[in-house]
Scaffold this motif. Structure first.
Motif, short mmCIF file in Angstrom:
data_model
loop_
_atom_site.label_atom_id
_atom_site.label_comp_id
_atom_site.label_asym_id
_atom_site.label_seq_id
_atom_site.Cartn_x
_atom_site.Cartn_y
_atom_site.Cartn_z
N LYS A 100 1.17 -1.44 0.30
CA LYS A 100 0.14 -0.10 -0.18
C LYS A 100 0.82 1.75 0.28
O LYS A 100 2.13 1.02 0.58
CB LYS A 100 -0.67 0.00 1.48
CG LYS A 100 -1.75 -1.40 1.18
CD LYS A 100 -3.12 -1.55 2.06
CE LYS A 100 -3.46 -2.17 1.96
NZ LYS A 100 -4.82 -2.57 3.27
N TYR A 104 -0.86 5.09 3.86
CA TYR A 104 -1.06 4.30 4.34
C TYR A 104 -1.04 4.71 6.01
O TYR A 104 -0.53 4.24 6.17
CB TYR A 104 -1.31 2.81 4.27
CG TYR A 104 -2.69 2.29 3.41
CD1 TYR A 104 -2.99 1.76 3.75
CD2 TYR A 104 -2.03 3.12 1.85
CE1 TYR A 104 -4.72 1.68 3.42
CE2 TYR A 104 -3.32 2.50 1.22
CZ TYR A 104 -4.39 1.74 1.55
OH TYR A 104 -5.88 1.38 0.66
N TRP A 123 1.92 -8.60 6.33
CA TRP A 123 0.88 -9.13 5.68
C TRP A 123 0.42 -10.55 6.19
O TRP A 123 -0.27 -11.11 6.04
CB TRP A 123 -0.12 -8.36 4.93
CG TRP A 123 -1.47 -8.68 4.14
CD1 TRP A 123 -2.49 -8.96 4.93
CD2 TRP A 123 -1.80 -9.54 2.90
NE1 TRP A 123 -3.24 -9.23 3.95
CE2 TRP A 123 -2.93 -9.44 3.51
CE3 TRP A 123 -0.82 -10.44 2.51
CZ2 TRP A 123 -3.52 -10.61 2.66
CZ3 TRP A 123 -1.41 -10.77 1.51
CH2 TRP A 123 -2.62 -11.17 1.85
N PHE A 134 -13.01 -14.29 11.15
CA PHE A 134 -14.11 -14.69 10.65
C PHE A 134 -14.42 -15.13 9.76
O PHE A 134 -15.16 -14.32 8.77
CB PHE A 134 -13.91 -13.34 10.32
CG PHE A 134 -13.53 -12.16 11.17
CD1 PHE A 134 -14.02 -11.03 12.29
CD2 PHE A 134 -12.76 -11.91 11.33
CE1 PHE A 134 -13.72 -10.56 12.81
CE2 PHE A 134 -11.62 -10.70 12.60
CZ PHE A 134 -12.57 -10.54 13.16
N ILE A 181 -18.42 -5.76 17.70
CA ILE A 181 -17.30 -6.05 17.65
C ILE A 181 -16.25 -6.45 18.31
O ILE A 181 -16.12 -6.94 18.48
CB ILE A 181 -16.84 -4.88 16.47
CG1 ILE A 181 -15.39 -5.61 15.97
CG2 ILE A 181 -16.04 -3.80 17.23
CD1 ILE A 181 -15.61 -6.05 14.08
N THR A 314 -17.37 0.58 9.31
CA THR A 314 -17.86 0.34 8.05
C THR A 314 -18.87 -0.32 7.98
O THR A 314 -20.35 0.54 6.79
CB THR A 314 -17.20 -0.81 7.61
OG1 THR A 314 -16.61 -1.84 8.43
CG2 THR A 314 -15.17 0.18 6.39
N VAL A 379 -9.79 2.16 -2.55
CA VAL A 379 -8.28 1.76 -1.73
C VAL A 379 -7.45 1.65 -2.57
O VAL A 379 -7.11 1.85 -3.94
CB VAL A 379 -8.40 0.13 -1.26
CG1 VAL A 379 -9.09 -0.21 -0.70
CG2 VAL A 379 -8.41 -0.90 -2.83
N ARG A 381 -3.34 1.00 -4.33
CA ARG A 381 -1.97 -0.05 -4.14
C ARG A 381 -0.74 0.08 -5.16
O ARG A 381 -0.57 0.83 -5.75
CB ARG A 381 -2.58 -1.12 -5.30
CG ARG A 381 -3.73 -1.78 -3.91
CD ARG A 381 -2.88 -3.07 -2.76
NE ARG A 381 -4.21 -3.56 -2.59
CZ ARG A 381 -5.12 -3.39 -1.39
NH1 ARG A 381 -5.14 -2.18 -1.26
NH2 ARG A 381 -5.84 -4.08 -1.14
N CYS A 449 -11.22 -7.34 2.04
CA CYS A 449 -12.04 -7.86 3.45
C CYS A 449 -11.97 -8.88 3.69
O CYS A 449 -13.06 -9.90 3.25
CB CYS A 449 -13.32 -6.97 3.35
SG CYS A 449 -14.02 -6.55 4.63
C1 HEM Z 1 -19.57 -3.24 5.03
C2 HEM Z 1 -19.07 -3.63 6.27
C3 HEM Z 1 -17.76 -3.49 5.50
C4 HEM Z 1 -16.98 -2.81 4.15
C5 HEM Z 1 -17.42 -2.13 3.11
C6 HEM Z 1 -15.60 -3.16 4.30
C7 HEM Z 1 -14.33 -2.86 3.67
C8 HEM Z 1 -12.70 -3.34 3.31
C9 HEM Z 1 -12.18 -2.73 2.38
C10 HEM Z 1 -12.74 -1.87 0.82
C11 HEM Z 1 -11.04 -3.51 2.69
C12 HEM Z 1 -9.75 -3.23 1.77
C13 HEM Z 1 -8.83 -2.51 2.21
C14 HEM Z 1 -7.61 -1.51 1.75
O1 HEM Z 1 -7.12 -2.27 1.15
O2 HEM Z 1 -6.62 -0.97 2.47
C15 HEM Z 1 -11.25 -3.90 4.01
C16 HEM Z 1 -10.73 -4.61 4.61
C17 HEM Z 1 -10.81 -5.30 5.96
N1 HEM Z 1 -11.73 -5.64 6.47
FE1 HEM Z 1 -13.74 -4.55 5.96
N2 HEM Z 1 -14.89 -4.19 5.08
C18 HEM Z 1 -16.48 -4.20 6.19
C19 HEM Z 1 -16.79 -4.70 7.54
C20 HEM Z 1 -15.63 -5.50 7.95
C21 HEM Z 1 -15.76 -6.46 9.34
C22 HEM Z 1 -16.95 -6.85 9.64
C23 HEM Z 1 -14.37 -6.58 9.40
C24 HEM Z 1 -13.94 -7.45 10.90
C25 HEM Z 1 -14.78 -7.76 11.32
C26 HEM Z 1 -13.15 -6.72 8.55
C27 HEM Z 1 -12.09 -6.70 8.29
C28 HEM Z 1 -11.08 -6.07 7.56
C29 HEM Z 1 -9.63 -6.47 7.46
C30 HEM Z 1 -9.20 -6.85 8.59
C31 HEM Z 1 -9.25 -5.57 6.26
C32 HEM Z 1 -7.96 -5.86 6.07
C33 HEM Z 1 -7.67 -7.00 5.24
C34 HEM Z 1 -6.15 -7.01 4.65
O3 HEM Z 1 -5.13 -6.02 4.70
O4 HEM Z 1 -6.10 -8.33 4.48
N3 HEM Z 1 -14.10 -5.45 7.72
N4 HEM Z 1 -12.42 -3.84 3.92
#
Ligand code: HEM
Length: 504
Positions: A100, A104, A123, A134, A181, A314, A379, A381, A449
């Motif tokens: 990233k 960031y 990562w 999850f 959460i 989110t 996002v 990259r 995500c």
């Molecule tokens: C409507 C709900 C949600 C949306 C729209 C969403 C959206 C996203 C997006 C766009 C990313 C990518 C971020 C990036 O690349 O910078 C992301 C990553 C992530 N999200 Fe979600 N998210 C949601 C809910 C959740 C929930 C409920 C959790 C955990 C309980 C979660 C945990 C994570 C984690 C840990 C990442 C990082 C993943 C990685 O880099 O491997 N998200 N999410």
């Protein structure tokens, strides 16, 4: 006079030197649409202003990208940003680039090597182990908590019945999702007084606002400059408020585990009637920590903050948009109510695992809302090598911005009615299978995500508990938006609650 001429000469030389450094990149993207570049700041002048200005900018370039069917180029100083919205291009970028970009790093001052901000190497080491927390079966085990929280929200809404319109997100949702959460991912059940406080939430929001305003101001990008500003002092203050909480959660959980070990009894925090309910995200990290000493105390706290940020804000934003859309689309709301009645009848029973797949129209509403109102609008990259996309080659060193807003609003992807709110489109099996890969709201590729299933399940549960009890009214068809990391409404976002029985 002499000094002015000298300064002019130095600046000109510097400008020429910078142009030379970026010559290859400029020539590779010269056929793509862009705005006029100013010396040194590039297109940064387009961002000056607030989040509403940033949103207008995004809308404007989305229109150009739609017309040209090409990515759009922005220069921030000497950094080339390639904005793209085609899902195939997006997958190509997200599968090939793990890193990233430096933006960031503004959040890394707080979230350090947490999953969202970690460098690719860290990562890769952690993601598979963390993602287990999850997975599908885990999320099914969270259902009792989702039901309890949804019922709590439904009861809280009772005081709003037939009253003035209010801001659902600020007044209720942010706290509901924060509590959820903490209970599911951190095993922290007693959160009403420790975490879900105004001070914590204000600090949390303060951090997000400070990160975003820094990102919009190129002069604050260098670390040594930022550290001299009052914004940095405030940032440190907010981070310390938030970290005191993650510190307390961590200490408490460690103590519970230690006590369980010493007493040679099994830890009962997440047990019910002697049966293990689920292993939380935090427990998984703490167990890893017994054997993997690369996980420092600081890293564990960063993961706690990351999961609160990623999972709370989110979903609260997404649920808010869903209620707002239901409020201004009575026919959609009525169809959802009918579906809930067909599945649950007059019963006020909890949502069970078997109900989830039957809530098809409810799921369609969720996806349609996420398509048009992505809580995270895009996002970034970092390209560590050249890569060929449909209509250009991304040069090594460029930053790719995947625009979820752009892909969600594209007529080339969703058809001529792309801008209309039509959950029914998701009931068409062809659209549903195409949409599964074209809906980018949860991102795509390797760093997508890990909480998608969690989010959709919680959203369904909240909707069932609320919509069977109340009717919602809004004027969200006139909603105005802004971007401050998340996509947020600034007007037209108040909601009214009416009792279904017509009796308060
Ligand atoms: C409507 C709900 C949600 C949306 C729209 C969403 C959206 C996203 C997006 C766009 C990313 C990518 C971020 C990036 O690349 O910078 C992301 C990553 C992530 N999200 Fe979600 N998210 C949601 C809910 C959740 C929930 C409920 C959790 C955990 C309980 C979660 C945990 C994570 C984690 C840990 C990442 C990082 C993943 C990685 O880099 O491997 N998200 N999410």
């Amino acid at each position: 006079m002499f000094w002015l001429v000298l300064l002019g000469a130095i600046l000109t030389l510097l400008h020429v030197y910078m142009r030379l450094l970026t010559r290859r990149t400029r020539s590779m993207v010269s056929h793509l649409p862009t705005y006029k570049c100013l010396p040194f700041i590039g297109n940064m002048y387009k961002f000056f202003g607030d989040g509403q200005n940033a949103f207008n900018f995004l809308e404007n370039l989305t229109t150009i990208m739609e017309e040209r069917r090409q990515p759009f180029v922005i220069w921030i100083g000497q950094c080339c940003f390639i904005i793209l919205s085609d899902p195939e291009d997006a997958r190509m970028v997200a599968n090939n680039f793990l890193e990233k970009p430096y933006f960031y790093n503004f959040a890394r001052l707080w979230l350090k090597d947490g999953l969202v901000t970690a460098p690719g190497s860290i990562w890769k080491h952690n993601v598979k182990k963390f993602a287990v927390a999850f997975s599908g079966s885990m999320v099914d085990d969270f259902l009792p908590i989702f039901n309890e929280q949804s019922r709590k929200l439904q009861r809280k809404l009772e005081v709003e019945v037939n009253c003035e319109p209010f801001d659902l997100f600020e007044k209720y949702l942010a706290y509901t999702t924060l509590e959820t959460i903490c209970q599911t991912a951190l095993g922290e059940h007693d959160v009403t007084e420790t975490i879900v406080t105004k001070e914590y939430y204000a600090a949390f929001n303060g951090i997000l606002e400070l990160i975003f305003s820094r990102a919009l101001n190129i002069f604050l990008h260098p670390e040594f400059v930022y550290r001299l500003t009052p914004g940095y002092k405030e940032f440190k203050r907010c981070v310390s408020v938030v970290q005191n909480v993650s510190d307390a959660i961590l200490r408490k959980r460690r103590k519970e585990m230690e006590e369980a070990k010493t007493a040679k009894i099994s830890d009962s925090t997440n047990k019910e009637n002697g049966e293990v309910k689920f292993k939380t995200f935090l427990d998984i990290i703490l167990q890893m920590n017994d054997t993997d000493h690369t996980l420092t105390e600081e890293h564990i706290k960063a993961e706690i903050d990351t999961i609160i940020l990623a999972g709370q804000e989110t979903i609260a934003t997404a649920i808010n948009y869903i209620f707002l859309m239901l409020g201004c689309k009575p026919d959609v709301q009525q169809k959802l109510y009918k579906e809930i009645k067909e599945i649950f009848g007059e019963s006020k029973r909890p949502v069970l695992k078997e109900d989830l797949s039957r809530l098809r129209y409810c799921e369609a509403i969720i996806y349609e809302t996420l398509r048009l109102f992505p809580p995270v609008p895009g996002v970034l990259r970092q390209a560590d090598r050249d890569i060929k996309l449909k209509s250009c080659t991304v040069p090594k060193g460029a930053t790719c911005c995947i625009s979820f807003w752009g892909s969600g609003h594209s007529k080339h992807i969703w058809g001529s009615d792309a801008l209309q709110y039509k959950p029914e489109r998701w009931l068409d099996p062809n659209v549903a299978s195409m949409g599964a890969t074209s809906l980018l709201t949860f991102s795509t590729g390797k760093r997508a995500c890990i909480g998608k299933r969690y989010a959709v399940t919680l959203m369904k549960t909240v909707l069932v508990h609320s919509v069977r009890e109340y009717e919602f009214v809004s004027e969200a068809d006139k909603m105005e938006l802004k971007i401050d990391i998340a996509l947020r409404p600034i007007s037209g976002h108040l909601l009214q609650v009416k009792s279904r029985s017509g009796v308060k």
